[in-house]
Design a protein around this motif. Structure first.
Motif, PDB file in Angstrom:
ATOM      1  N   GLY B  39      32.391  13.190  38.734  1.00 37.43           N
ATOM      2  CA  GLY B  39      30.841  13.216  39.285  1.00 37.43           C
ATOM      3  C   GLY B  39      30.255  13.914  37.960  1.00 37.43           C
ATOM      4  N   PHE B  40      30.754  13.896  36.852  1.00 35.71           N
ATOM      5  CA  PHE B  40      30.270  14.719  35.845  1.00 35.71           C
ATOM      6  C   PHE B  40      28.766  14.440  35.439  1.00 35.71           C
ATOM      7  CE2 PHE B  40      28.802  14.882  31.382  1.00 35.71           C
ATOM      8  CZ  PHE B  40      29.117  16.201  31.041  1.00 35.71           C
ATOM      9  N   VAL B  41      28.460  13.057  35.349  1.00 33.23           N
ATOM     10  CA  VAL B  41      27.149  12.761  34.917  1.00 33.23           C
ATOM     11  C   VAL B  41      25.984  13.208  36.220  1.00 33.23           C
ATOM     12  CG1 VAL B  41      25.788  10.664  34.482  1.00 33.23           C
ATOM     13  CG2 VAL B  41      28.176  10.984  33.542  1.00 33.23           C
ATOM     14  N   ASP B  42      26.505  13.140  37.317  1.00 39.48           N
ATOM     15  CA  ASP B  42      25.628  13.498  38.491  1.00 39.48           C
ATOM     16  C   ASP B  42      25.249  15.130  38.351  1.00 39.48           C
ATOM     17  OD1 ASP B  42      25.958  10.889  39.378  1.00 39.48           O
ATOM     18  OD2 ASP B  42      27.893  11.355  40.323  1.00 39.48           O
ATOM     19  N   ASP B  43      26.495  15.710  38.140  1.00 44.31           N
ATOM     20  CA  ASP B  43      26.508  17.047  37.879  1.00 44.31           C
ATOM     21  C   ASP B  43      25.538  17.582  36.714  1.00 44.31           C
ATOM     22  OD1 ASP B  43      26.700  19.908  37.854  1.00 44.31           O
ATOM     23  OD2 ASP B  43      28.784  19.786  37.439  1.00 44.31           O
ATOM     24  N   PHE B  44      25.473  16.814  35.582  1.00 45.41           N
ATOM     25  CA  PHE B  44      24.748  16.933  34.294  1.00 45.41           C
ATOM     26  C   PHE B  44      23.286  16.754  34.795  1.00 45.41           C
ATOM     27  CE2 PHE B  44      23.222  14.820  30.312  1.00 45.41           C
ATOM     28  CZ  PHE B  44      22.875  15.971  29.761  1.00 45.41           C
ATOM     29  N   ARG B  45      23.044  15.620  35.540  1.00 46.75           N
ATOM     30  CA  ARG B  45      21.590  15.414  35.737  1.00 46.75           C
ATOM     31  C   ARG B  45      20.851  16.224  36.676  1.00 46.75           C
ATOM     32  NH1 ARG B  45      19.902   9.914  33.286  1.00 46.75           N
ATOM     33  NH2 ARG B  45      21.490   9.935  31.660  1.00 46.75           N
ATOM     34  N   ALA B  46      21.823  16.710  37.507  1.00 42.40           N
ATOM     35  CA  ALA B  46      21.209  17.501  38.508  1.00 42.40           C
ATOM     36  C   ALA B  46      20.688  19.195  37.760  1.00 42.40           C
ATOM     37  CB  ALA B  46      22.313  17.715  39.704  1.00 42.40           C
ATOM     38  N   ARG B  49      17.718  18.726  35.745  1.00 43.16           N
ATOM     39  CA  ARG B  49      16.677  18.676  36.630  1.00 43.16           C
ATOM     40  C   ARG B  49      16.206  20.158  37.027  1.00 43.16           C
ATOM     41  NH1 ARG B  49      18.326  15.872  41.104  1.00 43.16           N
ATOM     42  NH2 ARG B  49      18.870  17.891  41.985  1.00 43.16           N
ATOM     43  N   ASP B  50      17.411  20.826  37.606  1.00 42.24           N
ATOM     44  CA  ASP B  50      16.762  22.143  38.308  1.00 42.24           C
ATOM     45  C   ASP B  50      16.761  23.137  37.055  1.00 42.24           C
ATOM     46  OD1 ASP B  50      16.851  20.763  40.652  1.00 42.24           O
ATOM     47  OD2 ASP B  50      18.905  21.260  41.017  1.00 42.24           O
ATOM     48  N   PHE B  51      17.645  23.070  36.199  1.00 40.90           N
ATOM     49  CA  PHE B  51      17.655  24.192  35.234  1.00 40.90           C
ATOM     50  C   PHE B  51      16.893  23.844  34.165  1.00 40.90           C
ATOM     51  CE2 PHE B  51      20.102  25.998  31.294  1.00 40.90           C
ATOM     52  CZ  PHE B  51      19.757  27.378  31.638  1.00 40.90           C
ATOM     53  N   GLY B  52      16.762  22.324  33.673  1.00 42.29           N
ATOM     54  CA  GLY B  52      16.235  22.169  32.354  1.00 42.29           C
ATOM     55  C   GLY B  52      14.772  21.664  32.571  1.00 42.29           C
ATOM     56  N   GLY B  53      14.224  21.482  33.697  1.00 42.09           N
ATOM     57  CA  GLY B  53      12.962  20.959  34.036  1.00 42.09           C
ATOM     58  C   GLY B  53      12.676  19.382  34.012  1.00 42.09           C
ATOM     59  N   ARG B  54      13.738  18.610  33.867  1.00 42.50           N
ATOM     60  CA  ARG B  54      13.314  17.112  33.561  1.00 42.50           C
ATOM     61  C   ARG B  54      12.930  16.550  35.160  1.00 42.50           C
ATOM     62  NH1 ARG B  54      14.660  15.999  28.625  1.00 42.50           N
ATOM     63  NH2 ARG B  54      13.607  14.362  29.144  1.00 42.50           N
ATOM     64  N   PRO B  55      12.337  15.392  35.125  1.00 43.10           N
ATOM     65  CA  PRO B  55      11.858  14.615  33.842  1.00 43.10           C
ATOM     66  C   PRO B  55      10.854  15.429  33.079  1.00 43.10           C
ATOM     67  CG  PRO B  55      11.124  13.547  35.769  1.00 43.10           C
ATOM     68  CD  PRO B  55      11.977  14.712  36.315  1.00 43.10           C
ATOM     69  N   LEU B  79       8.416  20.542  26.825  1.00 42.95           N
ATOM     70  CA  LEU B  79       8.375  21.178  28.178  1.00 42.95           C
ATOM     71  C   LEU B  79       9.491  21.647  28.775  1.00 42.95           C
ATOM     72  CD1 LEU B  79       4.916  19.657  29.600  1.00 42.95           C
ATOM     73  CD2 LEU B  79       5.268  21.741  28.392  1.00 42.95           C
ATOM     74  N   LEU B  80      10.731  20.933  28.170  1.00 41.06           N
ATOM     75  CA  LEU B  80      11.873  21.211  28.464  1.00 41.06           C
ATOM     76  C   LEU B  80      12.133  22.596  28.359  1.00 41.06           C
ATOM     77  CD1 LEU B  80      14.493  19.693  29.357  1.00 41.06           C
ATOM     78  CD2 LEU B  80      15.301  19.562  27.063  1.00 41.06           C
ATOM     79  N   HIS B  81      13.031  23.136  29.405  1.00 40.63           N
ATOM     80  CA  HIS B  81      13.388  24.572  29.198  1.00 40.63           C
ATOM     81  C   HIS B  81      14.128  25.003  27.832  1.00 40.63           C
ATOM     82  CE1 HIS B  81      15.062  28.506  30.240  1.00 40.63           C
ATOM     83  NE2 HIS B  81      16.384  28.045  30.238  1.00 40.63           N
ATOM     84  N   GLY B  82      13.359  26.004  27.308  1.00 42.72           N
ATOM     85  CA  GLY B  82      13.729  26.436  25.789  1.00 42.72           C
ATOM     86  C   GLY B  82      12.827  25.854  24.847  1.00 42.72           C
ATOM     87  N   ALA B 123      25.304  30.648  29.088  1.00 44.65           N
ATOM     88  CA  ALA B 123      24.762  31.747  30.035  1.00 44.65           C
ATOM     89  C   ALA B 123      24.657  31.267  31.447  1.00 44.65           C
ATOM     90  CB  ALA B 123      23.571  32.639  29.574  1.00 44.65           C
ATOM     91  N   HIS B 124      24.102  30.057  31.406  1.00 46.63           N
ATOM     92  CA  HIS B 124      23.853  29.308  32.745  1.00 46.63           C
ATOM     93  C   HIS B 124      25.454  28.799  33.318  1.00 46.63           C
ATOM     94  CE1 HIS B 124      22.660  26.286  35.444  1.00 46.63           C
ATOM     95  NE2 HIS B 124      22.890  25.275  34.870  1.00 46.63           N
ATOM     96  N   LEU B 125      26.115  28.294  32.418  1.00 40.68           N
ATOM     97  CA  LEU B 125      27.603  27.864  33.016  1.00 40.68           C
ATOM     98  C   LEU B 125      28.544  29.051  33.120  1.00 40.68           C
ATOM     99  CD1 LEU B 125      27.479  24.696  31.255  1.00 40.68           C
ATOM    100  CD2 LEU B 125      27.207  24.701  33.560  1.00 40.68           C
ATOM    101  N   GLY B 126      28.276  30.084  32.510  1.00 34.43           N
ATOM    102  CA  GLY B 126      29.439  31.509  32.225  1.00 34.43           C
ATOM    103  C   GLY B 126      30.440  31.275  31.375  1.00 34.43           C
ATOM    104  N   LEU B 127      30.093  30.735  30.300  1.00 36.18           N
ATOM    105  CA  LEU B 127      30.903  30.571  29.047  1.00 36.18           C
ATOM    106  C   LEU B 127      30.691  31.388  27.948  1.00 36.18           C
ATOM    107  CD1 LEU B 127      30.633  26.515  28.991  1.00 36.18           C
ATOM    108  CD2 LEU B 127      32.948  27.762  29.366  1.00 36.18           C
TER     109      LEU B 127
END
Lengths: 276, 410
Positions: B39-46, B49-55, B79-82, B123-127
């Motif tokens: 489910g990598f792509v689903d995780d990425f899209r989520a 959306r939630d962290f990045g502010g898409r669409p 308008l994307l995060h960052g 930072a978001h992913l703890g890496l």
């Protein structure tokens, strides 16, 4: 193997292969330094043709490349330099693929290889050219009777190793450790493992990356290497310039002798492989 | 396995020590990104959306539409995060590294946008995160350097060469050659060895996926043209990808810098227009179009916008240009600065200097762009304010604010 000049250089025991960046700091000095290395016992000389983006080099050789390019080194000046050398040992051109690919009017590596063969270059090492992309250069080398040396890394195994060993000639350049070129103070255990993986091929194995002292040379040859490649430790001497310990040429010759003796001592302490 | 080449461009020209890491990455790209394993792509899209502010919105630009007498739409990646499109890729790759079990991330950055996006994603992913940045760029982009540090990243200065993006990429590749076993290199654009150009494009393609749906919804049809600035080409490929099968004209707007002439002797091209003026060669792992001298030495590029300042370009863009599918154009530093001020005043959007190039092309050539035009607003301009103050003071720009306000000293 076809019995090239490079093959012959390995015939009488372990080979000492020094590297210098051509044109560091200028063309005349390079000729003098190369001759000093040959007097010190070099069996093959790797002469770097500087490229502006040397991604496989550590800081020592990067700086040498900057000095050389600032001094005006070009592929044509490099070929003229090699043509003038007349040193009696094989010369291997170490450079990056863009310079080979771009040379001459026609597309591809052939014009570069043709000119290299004409000026007396015996082979190539191209650090950014993996086996997957190497067929055009391999074919051009075959056409002109030049060797194409490949680097194998500590991470090279299985199918990849086989793909490289199918294409290599002259010698295989065994990278002693991960990372970039540069003198180190110890010798990596990875080297013995890497040499072990190459047992089934009888092409000579020369180890480089990090060798700077006589003891390293001895230890690596005892461990099964057929040759040692030393770059950064020699480039450091060039960068220092003349000192109270002697001129650059004198110190290069001395260092070469020391490393060659190390290699020979290592060769005596193990049974010599039989060569036809 | 995915194709490593785009026509004659692309490939994998890297030191042998990196090849196993690249093969591992190819495998991970195939499984997680292309086949959605675990489910990598689903995780990425989520997370986008939630962290990045898409669409991000597709905004109808009223003032520009009136000015050019056609419908101009803005894809608001600013308008994307960052504040730039860079997060799409940085988050995708950092997440992929996590799925691959890598603990450490390294990345290069030029202007600092990719560095800050990577630092945020880590930072978001703890890496763990280390960024290589040219010494000169560090001094030009101090706020971005501090943003990376705020997110916990180390910033390593690169002192070789001119100390800009090109040297930072080389240095990051050197680190990777030492650390491949536990480290992933998050490259910042659609450049480098396969699979990077394809994978970065896939992460950025969300821009045109959204834009295509949004423009159909708003206008009932497809756009006549899409404009995007092009340095390495990641926002360009992101904005173009879903339109490549359509009838839409695609314009890659490069930095013409101060001149398209080349100073062969000095090794300097005072522009970054590798698609418009470059020649074929091999740099940083790929065969592509480059700014190089007749021997094949790479030139120092230049642009008022440090984010476009690179001597190469993504291999897929080089291919699409050869095929005639993408039209390379360029505008100079002056045009970009004028457009920076124009967009700020007319639309209330301060664009990145990179993005301003696309608007300068719109200003120059709007008559030939059709009825419906989309411009990709790749990033916002807050990061560029210091250079804009400097560069504006040197020029007489119509519509620029009066610089007298600074006469009391900065």
């Amino acid at each position: 193997m076809s019995g090239s000049r490079i093959d012959e250089a390995f015939a009488d025991g372990p080979a000492f292969i020094p590297y210098l960046a051509a044109g560091d700091p200028n063309i005349e000095s390079t000729k003098e330094y190369v001759r000093a290395l040959v007097r010190g016992g070099a069996d093959i000389v790797e002469l770097g043709l500087p490229f502006s983006e040397p991604i496989a080099e550590g800081s020592t050789i990067q700086n040498a490349i900057v000095r050389s390019l600032e001094g005006g080194m070009t592929p044509d000046a490099y070929f003229d330099l090699v043509e003038d050398l007349d040193i009696g040992v094989p010369v291997v051109c170490m450079t990056y693929y863009n310079l080979i690919y771009r040379y001459g009017e026609e597309e591809g590596p052939e014009p570069f290889v043709r000119r290299a063969a004409k000026v007396g270059i015996d082979g190539f090492v191209v650090p950014d050219l993996p086996a997957e992309e190497a067929d055009p250069l391999r074919e051009a080398c075959d056409e002109y009777g030049l060797d194409l040396i490949f680097i194998v890394a500590p991470t090279t195994r299985g199918e990849r190793l086989r793909r490289i060993m199918d294409r290599v000639s002259g010698y295989v350049y065994v990278q002693a450790r991960l990372g970039t070129t540069g003198a180190r103070t110890d010798v990596s255990d990875q080297t013995d493992t890497s040499l072990g993986r190459l047992d089934e091929w009888d092409v000579p194995k020369a180890v480089g990356f990090g060798i700077s002292e006589r003891e390293h040379a001895e230890r690596i040859v005892t461990g099964g290497a057929d040759g040692i490649i030393v770059g950064s430790a020699l480039v450091d001497i060039v960068a220092e310039g003349d000192t109270d310990d002697g001129t650059v040429a004198e110190r290069l010759e001395r260092k070469a002798r020391e490393l060659k003796e190390g290699a020979l001592a290592g060769g005596e302490s193990r049974p010599q492989p039989e060569r036809p | 396995m995915s194709q490593s080449k785009f026509g004659r461009y692309g490939g994998q020209y890297v030191p042998e020590a990196l090849m196993p890491a690249i093969e591992e990455l190819e495998d991970a790209y195939q499984r997680y990104v292309l086949e959605n394993e675990e489910g990598f792509v689903d995780d990425f899209r989520a997370r986008l959306r939630d962290f990045g502010g898409r669409p991000t919105p597709l905004q109808h630009a009223e003032a520009l539409s009136a000015r050019y007498d056609r419908e101009v739409y803005l894809k608001r990646e600013d308008l994307l995060h960052g504040g730039a499109h860079k997060l799409n890729n940085a988050l995708g790759q950092a997440l992929l590294a996590k799925y691959m079990g890598k603990e450490r991330i390294i990345a290069e950055t030029g202007a600092g946008q990719h560095g800050t996006a990577t630092a945020m994603a880590c930072a978001h992913l703890g890496l763990d995160c280390e960024i290589y940045m040219g010494e000169r760029d560090i001094n030009r982009q101090r706020p971005n350097v501090f943003r990376m540090r705020l997110n916990g990243a180390e910033v390593n200065p690169v002192t070789t060469g001119r100390g800009t993006l090109k040297e930072a990429i080389s240095e990051t590749m050197r680190d990777w050659a030492t650390s491949v076993e536990d480290t992933h290199y998050v490259i910042g654009s659609v450049v480098g060895p396969h699979p990077f150009p394809r994978m970065v494009r896939d992460f950025q393609a969300v821009i045109s996926e959204e834009a295509r749906d949004q423009v159909i919804e708003k206008t009932g049809g497809l756009p006549d043209s899409v404009l995007a600035c092009a340095g390495g080409g990641s926002n360009t490929m992101g904005a173009f990808h879903e339109f490549t099968g359509d009838d839409t004209d695609l314009y890659a707007v490069e930095a013409g810098g101060s001149s398209l002439e080349v100073d062969e002797e000095g090794g300097v091209a005072p522009n970054s227009a590798s698609l418009s003026t470059g020649s074929e060669g091999v740099l940083h792992g790929a065969r592509t179009k480059l700014l190089q001298d007749s021997d094949g030495q790479i030139m120092e590029s230049h642009s008022v916008s440090s984010g476009l300042d690179y001597a190469g370009v993504g291999p897929e863009l080089a291919h699409l240009v050869d095929e005639g599918r993408v039209t390379p154009v360029n505008v100079d530093d002056d045009g970009a600065l004028e457009s920076f001020h124009r967009l700020s005043q007319l639309e209330g959007i301060i664009p990145a200097l990179e993005t301003a190039h696309a608007f300068a092309f719109l200003e120059e050539e709007y008559e030939d762009l059709g009825e419906i035009v989309i411009v990709n607003v790749s990033g916002r301009g807050d990061k560029d304010l210091e250079s804009v103050i400097e560069e504006t003071a040197e020029r007489d720009i119509e519509g620029a604010p009066d610089m007298d306000v600074f006469q009391g000293g900065l």
